[in-house]
Enzyme design. Structure first.
Site, PDB file in Angstrom:
ATOM      1  N   TYR A  17       0.849  -1.179   0.000  1.00 15.96           N
ATOM      2  CA  TYR A  17       0.000   0.000   0.000  1.00 15.96           C
ATOM      3  C   TYR A  17       0.893   1.241   0.000  1.00 15.96           C
ATOM      4  O   TYR A  17       1.801   1.354   0.813  1.00 15.96           O
ATOM      5  CB  TYR A  17      -0.914   0.022   1.225  1.00 15.96           C
ATOM      6  CG  TYR A  17      -1.959   1.105   1.079  1.00 15.96           C
ATOM      7  CD1 TYR A  17      -3.182   0.823   0.497  1.00 15.96           C
ATOM      8  CD2 TYR A  17      -1.691   2.412   1.448  1.00 15.96           C
ATOM      9  CE1 TYR A  17      -4.131   1.811   0.302  1.00 15.96           C
ATOM     10  CE2 TYR A  17      -2.629   3.415   1.249  1.00 15.96           C
ATOM     11  CZ  TYR A  17      -3.837   3.107   0.671  1.00 15.96           C
ATOM     12  OH  TYR A  17      -4.767   4.091   0.471  1.00 15.96           O
ATOM     13  N   GLU A  35      11.590   3.965  18.318  1.00 13.31           N
ATOM     14  CA  GLU A  35      11.741   3.568  16.922  1.00 13.31           C
ATOM     15  C   GLU A  35      13.141   3.962  16.412  1.00 13.31           C
ATOM     16  O   GLU A  35      13.854   3.157  15.842  1.00 13.31           O
ATOM     17  CB  GLU A  35      10.653   4.289  16.109  1.00 13.31           C
ATOM     18  CG  GLU A  35      10.609   3.916  14.656  1.00 13.31           C
ATOM     19  CD  GLU A  35       9.628   4.813  13.888  1.00 13.31           C
ATOM     20  OE1 GLU A  35       9.179   5.842  14.435  1.00 13.31           O
ATOM     21  OE2 GLU A  35       9.335   4.479  12.734  1.00 13.31           O
ATOM     22  N   HIS A  36      13.507   5.220  16.641  1.00 14.16           N
ATOM     23  CA  HIS A  36      14.831   5.714  16.241  1.00 14.16           C
ATOM     24  C   HIS A  36      15.598   6.143  17.485  1.00 14.16           C
ATOM     25  O   HIS A  36      15.064   6.884  18.306  1.00 14.16           O
ATOM     26  CB  HIS A  36      14.713   6.945  15.347  1.00 14.16           C
ATOM     27  CG  HIS A  36      13.833   6.757  14.156  1.00 14.16           C
ATOM     28  ND1 HIS A  36      12.517   7.154  14.135  1.00 14.16           N
ATOM     29  CD2 HIS A  36      14.082   6.213  12.935  1.00 14.16           C
ATOM     30  CE1 HIS A  36      11.981   6.868  12.959  1.00 14.16           C
ATOM     31  NE2 HIS A  36      12.902   6.289  12.203  1.00 14.16           N
ATOM     32  N   ASP A  40      16.248   7.140   6.958  1.00 11.33           N
ATOM     33  CA  ASP A  40      14.933   7.195   6.316  1.00 11.33           C
ATOM     34  C   ASP A  40      15.038   6.999   4.808  1.00 11.33           C
ATOM     35  O   ASP A  40      14.154   6.403   4.187  1.00 11.33           O
ATOM     36  CB  ASP A  40      14.279   8.565   6.547  1.00 11.33           C
ATOM     37  CG  ASP A  40      13.632   8.666   7.911  1.00 11.33           C
ATOM     38  OD1 ASP A  40      13.546   7.636   8.597  1.00 11.33           O
ATOM     39  OD2 ASP A  40      13.214   9.773   8.282  1.00 11.33           O
ATOM     40  N   HIS A  64       6.840  14.820  11.047  1.00  9.73           N
ATOM     41  CA  HIS A  64       6.027  13.749  10.460  1.00  9.73           C
ATOM     42  C   HIS A  64       4.550  13.914  10.756  1.00  9.73           C
ATOM     43  O   HIS A  64       3.701  13.643   9.923  1.00  9.73           O
ATOM     44  CB  HIS A  64       6.467  12.383  10.995  1.00  9.73           C
ATOM     45  CG  HIS A  64       7.552  11.760  10.188  1.00  9.73           C
ATOM     46  ND1 HIS A  64       7.394  11.430   8.876  1.00  9.73           N
ATOM     47  CD2 HIS A  64       8.825  11.403  10.506  1.00  9.73           C
ATOM     48  CE1 HIS A  64       8.517  10.892   8.414  1.00  9.73           C
ATOM     49  NE2 HIS A  64       9.409  10.872   9.375  1.00  9.73           N
ATOM     50  N   GLN A 117     -10.752  -0.132   0.978  1.00 16.92           N
ATOM     51  CA  GLN A 117     -11.275  -0.990  -0.094  1.00 16.92           C
ATOM     52  C   GLN A 117     -10.143  -1.637  -0.909  1.00 16.92           C
ATOM     53  O   GLN A 117     -10.257  -2.784  -1.339  1.00 16.92           O
ATOM     54  CB  GLN A 117     -12.247  -0.212  -1.001  1.00 16.92           C
ATOM     55  CG  GLN A 117     -11.661   0.991  -1.745  1.00 16.92           C
ATOM     56  CD  GLN A 117     -11.688   2.280  -0.918  1.00 16.92           C
ATOM     57  OE1 GLN A 117     -11.859   2.248   0.300  1.00 16.92           O
ATOM     58  NE2 GLN A 117     -11.494   3.406  -1.585  1.00 16.92           N
ATOM     59  N   GLN A 145      12.043  14.560  13.041  1.00 14.78           N
ATOM     60  CA  GLN A 145      11.060  13.560  13.455  1.00 14.78           C
ATOM     61  C   GLN A 145       9.713  14.207  13.725  1.00 14.78           C
ATOM     62  O   GLN A 145       8.667  13.696  13.324  1.00 14.78           O
ATOM     63  CB  GLN A 145      11.567  12.829  14.703  1.00 14.78           C
ATOM     64  CG  GLN A 145      10.695  11.677  15.134  1.00 14.78           C
ATOM     65  CD  GLN A 145      10.580  10.635  14.042  1.00 14.78           C
ATOM     66  OE1 GLN A 145      11.504  10.430  13.266  1.00 14.78           O
ATOM     67  NE2 GLN A 145       9.439   9.984  13.967  1.00 14.78           N
ATOM     68  N   HIS A 168      -2.289 -41.296  18.195  1.00 15.73           N
ATOM     69  CA  HIS A 168      -0.904 -40.941  17.877  1.00 15.73           C
ATOM     70  C   HIS A 168      -0.005 -42.155  18.120  1.00 15.73           C
ATOM     71  O   HIS A 168       0.829 -42.500  17.288  1.00 15.73           O
ATOM     72  CB  HIS A 168      -0.425 -39.763  18.737  1.00 15.73           C
ATOM     73  CG  HIS A 168      -0.907 -38.417  18.259  1.00 15.73           C
ATOM     74  ND1 HIS A 168      -2.242 -38.077  18.208  1.00 15.73           N
ATOM     75  CD2 HIS A 168      -0.230 -37.321  17.806  1.00 15.73           C
ATOM     76  CE1 HIS A 168      -2.360 -36.834  17.751  1.00 15.73           C
ATOM     77  NE2 HIS A 168      -1.156 -36.359  17.499  1.00 15.73           N
TER      78      HIS A 168
END
Lengths: 427, 427
Positions: free
Chosen positions: A128, A326-327, A360, A261, A190, A258, A419
């Site tokens: 996506y 994250e960073h 990035d 964003h 969708q 950062q 078994h």
């Protein structure tokens, strides 16, 4: 604007808790709307997909799939310098991710037993790619290149049309550079549902990756299990640990890179140096005025930014491990000596010349990273994200003879007599 | 009882669809009950945990944690032959999983750039082990051993008490053999919630693995993101592809070994040989009478079992790849030649002496496998399931100089000017 804290220890845990709450906002209305979209696309395929496209994007495209020659023609419209930069970034990303590739393996024993683990790329993967102002060609590279290296047969990209009803040329250039196989000009929940179930036009895929708005993210979450997904991404964050040798100008710039964003992004500096803390705050005020996204930056720093003067580096490291950012940037005289102390972080940027935007866009490691503290247990997107493993076992009659009594005993201890029977019939 | 189909192609897709529906039954009532349990344990910790334990297990244990010496004393009560079989199984599982271990790596360039990927075990992992009639020591080995090899610091097991209020000795023996660090005598959704958030008694973990009833499975699903989980497991299945050299007695026994798990389990034989098909059905009727779980087997075969006479082996392989079974047995003269044709399967059992229970208990590969067609994109539990990766980047000033124009161009193309600024301040 940005909060300044003199004693790190005093705010640590509460502030971390507050930051982690950012990702817990769910929206019942969105969930219900997305569930309905998914159900309709599952049942009605293209018909539902096109109806939603008309409703949300304002028009139905002449055709959903962009032909290969059209992709090339659009990419050719980009500036040569941009295309060159994109190619260099792709080369670096490819070089790094090639090193992640695992091989299938087998082990053979002298009694004839063969066992092993097969590793193959997924058959089909959907990527996506958001449109509009959040159209990020770098995201195409970061998602498609590892899939390609993993051996994915077909990479299918979906992306909503721009306001002019056309695909974004930079996105098409990135798709071409990264080796995307097919591109469809549809977006939203969708499009995600169409990838999960397949429609008359859109192929059914095994995994869906890539960023998106809350509708896209909710659709991915609801479809987890029907397909695999990359991760449940929350708002992004950077934590910088700086010693007295760091450059406040760099620190301020990196915090704001950062913060731009998203108003939910978090940018935090931890430093034992009062001077560095003060100068960084001053630099933020100075640099901010020249930045086009200053309103977003201001709001983000206001709510989730902090410059914290901590006792020492050990305290900073403990805070980092608790936050699991994250960073994580480490701007210190000898940054390498910190690396072994870091338990939890998506990606670690070492030294004064490794700012987060380097990662990035360009250096090679993936920029799809675990957010909101999930680096405790999630990992960066990688070649491993696009493989499936399966094990295989070949036993000889002789090896089975040697094992049979043990297996029967274990099966009977669990009350699973069928078994045990499956071994007994082979005696 | 078991359906017999003469033309494979005619039932393929519909039957697969019907099988896949098994995993889509959700239960709104269970979801609401579990959400409430999670919320209360999150808020009230041990108090809520103990209240639910009293409510669901009928009593509050004297203390929740089983001491190390108590675990040992309980394990010592097991039969020596059982303990020996358990140890042999653990050795095989350890040997196989050791081969999965990935190493951290780094790459150094002549311009001083250093990049790499760190791999570490998760800090804390929780293993859920069901009690009662579904107490499976093999499951403890399969979940704990890969975690141990991955380098997990602390493995915490939760398991509900037996009817006598005591732990199951076989489970305790398996915990000891596998290297579980701490054992708590609590179960249900409340135990899963306690592991996810931590309580006064139960440590907070990073990942929760292991099988459980629908309450446990729903709790894991709802807590995904707060912690990592192993997988969303659906009902189990076996698919056997047999040529005319296969042994109908073995085939019947193997089908029933899967069917005895659960009335939702599925067992299917595909063979081009009419004779093998007929003789296998006869063997099922004959062997079934001697099996203690025959009622479960009968119901399971009734609803989700089939013996399908297919056109040829290619058709069987295509069916297998579409179904993506958890277990795939290939009982053929030269089973190895099939392995490259199999795209989707959790674990592949090759030849006449590699029945599925060999893998469940003993050979070494993991028995926690993707079910209900998810082998298309999920993988067996492995050492990789218990690691976290993070990347690191160190750039020199020289390397940054060479990269800066490209990065600035890419950042500006995305409209992220604060990203560009972070590079520009370093010029």
């Amino acid at each position: 604007m940005i909060r300044v804290v003199k004693e790190g220890g005093s705010i640590g845990i509460d502030f971390i808790r507050q930051l982690k709450l950012r990702s817990e906002e769910t929206n019942k209305q969105v969930e219900a709307a997305v569930a309905e979209i998914i159900e309709n696309v599952r049942t009605d395929g293209d018909k539902a997909l096109l109806a939603y496209t008309k409703k949300f994007d304002g028009r139905i495209p002449d055709k959903m799939e962009i032909r290969r020659d059209e992709i090339k023609a659009l990419a050719d419209r980009c500036e040569p310098a941009f295309l060159n930069a994109l190619q260099n970034a792709a080369d670096n990303i490819r070089d790094f991710h090639m090193r992640q590739k695992q091989q299938s393996w087998m082990n053979t024993r002298s009694d004839g037993v063969i066992m092993g683990q097969r590793i193959r790329g997924l058959a089909k993967v959907g990527i996506y790619v958001p449109g509009g102002t959040a159209a990020y060609p770098s995201s195409v590279l970061m998602n498609a290149i590892p899939a390609k290296i993993a051996g994915v047969d077909e990479i299918v990209m979906v992306t909503p049309p721009g306001k002019d009803g056309k695909p974004n040329p930079e996105i098409m250039a990135a798709a071409l550079t990264a080796g995307v196989d097919r591109v469809f000009l549809v977006g939203g929940a969708q499009a995600v549902a169409a990838l999960a179930f397949g429609t008359e036009s859109i192929p059914k895929v095994d995994k869906i990756v890539g960023p998106g708005n809350i509708y896209v993210a909710t659709a991915k979450k609801q479809l987890y299990g029907t397909v695999d997904i990359d991760m449940i991404a929350g708002p992004s964050e950077i934590l910088i640990i700086a010693d007295e040798t760091a450059n406040p100008k760099f620190l301020a710039a990196d915090l704001m890179s950062q913060a731009e964003h998203d108003v939910l992004a978090s940018a935090i500096l931890l430093t034992p140096s009062e001077k560095i803390a003060e100068q960084t705050v001053a630099q933020i005020y100075e640099q901010l005025e020249h930045l086009s996204r200053k309103e977003i930056i201001r709001q983000s720093l206001d709510r989730f930014g902090a410059v914290i003067q901590c006792r020492d580096v050990d305290e900073a490291v403990a805070f980092a491990n608790e936050l699991a950012p994250e960073h994580l940037e480490i701007c210190a005289a000898n940054p390498m000596e910190y690396i072994g102390k870091i338990d939890n972080a998506g990606s670690v940027f070492l030294g004064n010349f490794s700012p987060e935007p380097l990662g990035d866009y360009y250096a090679g490691p993936n920029h799809v990273l675990p957010t909101s503290g999930t680096a405790r247990f999630f990992s960066p997107l990688s070649v491993d994200s696009f493989i499936k493993k399966s094990s295989f076992i070949y036993y000889t009659e002789e090896a089975m003879k040697a094992a049979q009594e043990d297996i029967i005993r274990l099966a009977k201890a669990e009350g699973l007599t069928a078994h045990a029977n499956s071994i007994e019939v082979r005696r």
